[in-house]
Design a protein around this motif. Structure first.
Motif, PDB file in Angstrom:
ATOM      1  N   ILE A   1       0.779  -0.946   0.104  1.00 47.08           N
ATOM      2  CA  ILE A   1       0.126   0.022  -0.062  1.00 47.08           C
ATOM      3  C   ILE A   1       1.101   1.513   0.003  1.00 47.08           C
ATOM      4  O   ILE A   1       0.864   2.066  -0.583  1.00 47.08           O
ATOM      5  N   GLY A   2       2.288   1.425   1.269  1.00 48.04           N
ATOM      6  CA  GLY A   2       2.548   2.386   0.614  1.00 48.04           C
ATOM      7  C   GLY A   2       3.802   2.682  -0.886  1.00 48.04           C
ATOM      8  O   GLY A   2       3.573   3.881  -1.361  1.00 48.04           O
ATOM      9  N   LEU A   3       3.618   1.192  -1.125  1.00 49.17           N
ATOM     10  CA  LEU A   3       4.516   1.778  -3.161  1.00 49.17           C
ATOM     11  C   LEU A   3       3.437   2.720  -3.843  1.00 49.17           C
ATOM     12  O   LEU A   3       3.619   2.988  -4.427  1.00 49.17           O
ATOM     13  N   ALA A   4       2.212   1.776  -3.840  1.00 44.43           N
ATOM     14  CA  ALA A   4       1.341   1.880  -4.241  1.00 44.43           C
ATOM     15  C   ALA A   4       0.676   3.974  -4.406  1.00 44.43           C
ATOM     16  O   ALA A   4       0.390   4.342  -5.020  1.00 44.43           O
ATOM     17  N   ALA A   5       0.919   3.519  -2.625  1.00 43.46           N
ATOM     18  CA  ALA A   5       0.393   5.490  -2.773  1.00 43.46           C
ATOM     19  C   ALA A   5       1.407   6.376  -2.936  1.00 43.46           C
ATOM     20  O   ALA A   5       1.360   7.790  -2.499  1.00 43.46           O
ATOM     21  N   ALA A   6       2.191   5.568  -2.650  1.00 41.15           N
ATOM     22  CA  ALA A   6       3.515   6.514  -3.320  1.00 41.15           C
ATOM     23  C   ALA A   6       3.309   6.942  -4.862  1.00 41.15           C
ATOM     24  O   ALA A   6       4.532   8.269  -4.905  1.00 41.15           O
ATOM     25  N   ALA A   7       2.812   6.630  -5.345  1.00 42.73           N
ATOM     26  CA  ALA A   7       2.351   7.259  -6.944  1.00 42.73           C
ATOM     27  C   ALA A   7       2.052   8.137  -6.602  1.00 42.73           C
ATOM     28  O   ALA A   7       1.304   8.348  -6.152  1.00 42.73           O
ATOM     29  N   ASP A   8       2.514   9.230  -8.802  1.00 40.15           N
ATOM     30  CA  ASP A   8       1.170  10.044  -8.321  1.00 40.15           C
ATOM     31  C   ASP A   8      -0.155   9.897  -9.341  1.00 40.15           C
ATOM     32  O   ASP A   8      -1.119   9.980  -9.008  1.00 40.15           O
ATOM     33  N   VAL A   9      -0.287   8.595 -10.115  1.00 35.43           N
ATOM     34  CA  VAL A   9      -0.883   8.309 -10.726  1.00 35.43           C
ATOM     35  C   VAL A   9      -0.912   6.820  -9.879  1.00 35.43           C
ATOM     36  O   VAL A   9      -0.233   6.012 -10.746  1.00 35.43           O
TER      37      VAL A   9
END
Length: 269
Positions: free
Chosen positions: A113-121
């Protein structure tokens, strides 16, 4: 390799988690691989980063099988090394001008989730599910999850997910702002590549300053932020990309931002 980075000549960097047999769980090797990938993107000033996970799941979080083999001070030191590398990778990615696109599918849990949330899109396949998972095993959050979730979905919803560990379907994740949009699973890769290519062709330096403005605006007062915006706009307008964008608009043609390297611009906030 548990993390693969491919930087194309056109400036698109593909970063892929390659532990499908383990749900792309993050062990020490993977955390360090992400940091190496981030530094590779930093060195060549890429124009966009596309983050994906190989196999059925994007990332199920930390590698509990690896952690369970250790205990006491050894485990504490090991987790410090894992989170240290992972967090440094997130810092490097966040500091790039290049925006990040994440394509997520299947199970997305914990640090995933942290990796997914770190993305701009963040594009989610319609089969994606999201579970915080940390407190379910007596752990505390990492990968910036306790920082990004409140900012994306609000503190009440963030605490609901972090404390109850309830599972979100992709549609709900999109409705509360955890992901940008949902696409059919069989279209995820194509849509992610299309999105990344569109950003690749855009004004990278302006993307960078926009990323920094949004991040800074979450913690600064309005007056301070308005001053920051004013300075950033003036710098962008006088940059090579700003001049090309205006010339293209007035000339009724498509802008050619890819002909300008980001370091030719001065759009720093």
């Amino acid at each position: 390799m548990s993390v693969d980075v491919e930087i194309q000549d056109d400036g698109l960097a593909r970063v892929t988690l390659r532990r499908p047999e383990a749900g792309n769980a993050i062990d020490l090797v993977t955390a360090r691989g992400l940091l190496d990938a981030a530094h590779a993107c930093e060195r060549v000033a890429v124009r966009v980063v596309l983050l994906t996970g190989e196999g059925k799941s994007f990332c199920v979080g930390g590698d509990l099988r690896e952690f369970a083999q250790l205990s006491g001070e050894v485990l504490e030191k090991h987790l410090g090394a894992v989170t240290g590398a992972l967090h440094d990778a997130l810092r490097v990615f966040a500091a790039l001008d290049a925006p990040m696109v994440a394509a997520v599918q299947g199970a997305v849990a914990g640090a995933g989730i942290g990796l997914a949330a770190a993305a701009d899109v963040t594009l989610a396949a319609d089969n994606a599910t999201f579970t915080a998972a940390y407190t379910g095993i007596g752990y505390a959050p990492d990968a910036g999850v306790s920082w990004t979730l409140p900012r994306l979905i609000g503190p009440k919803r963030a605490l609901d997910l972090l404390l109850t560990n309830r599972r979100l379907a992709a549609a709900e994740a999109a409705s509360i702002g955890l992901v940008s949009r949902v696409v059919a699973a069989d279209q995820l890769t194509a849509e992610a590549v299309r999105t990344a290519q569109a950003l690749r062709d855009g004004p990278t330096a302006a993307f960078g300053v926009t990323r920094r403005l949004v991040a800074a605006g979450l913690t600064s007062g309005l007056g301070t932020h308005l001053d920051r915006e004013s300075r950033a706009l003036a710098a962008a307008a006088t940059s090579a990309m700003g001049r090309e964008g205006v010339a293209a608009f007035l000339g009724k043609r498509a802008p050619n931002f890819t002909g300008i390297t980001p370091n030719q611009s001065t759009t720093r906030s």
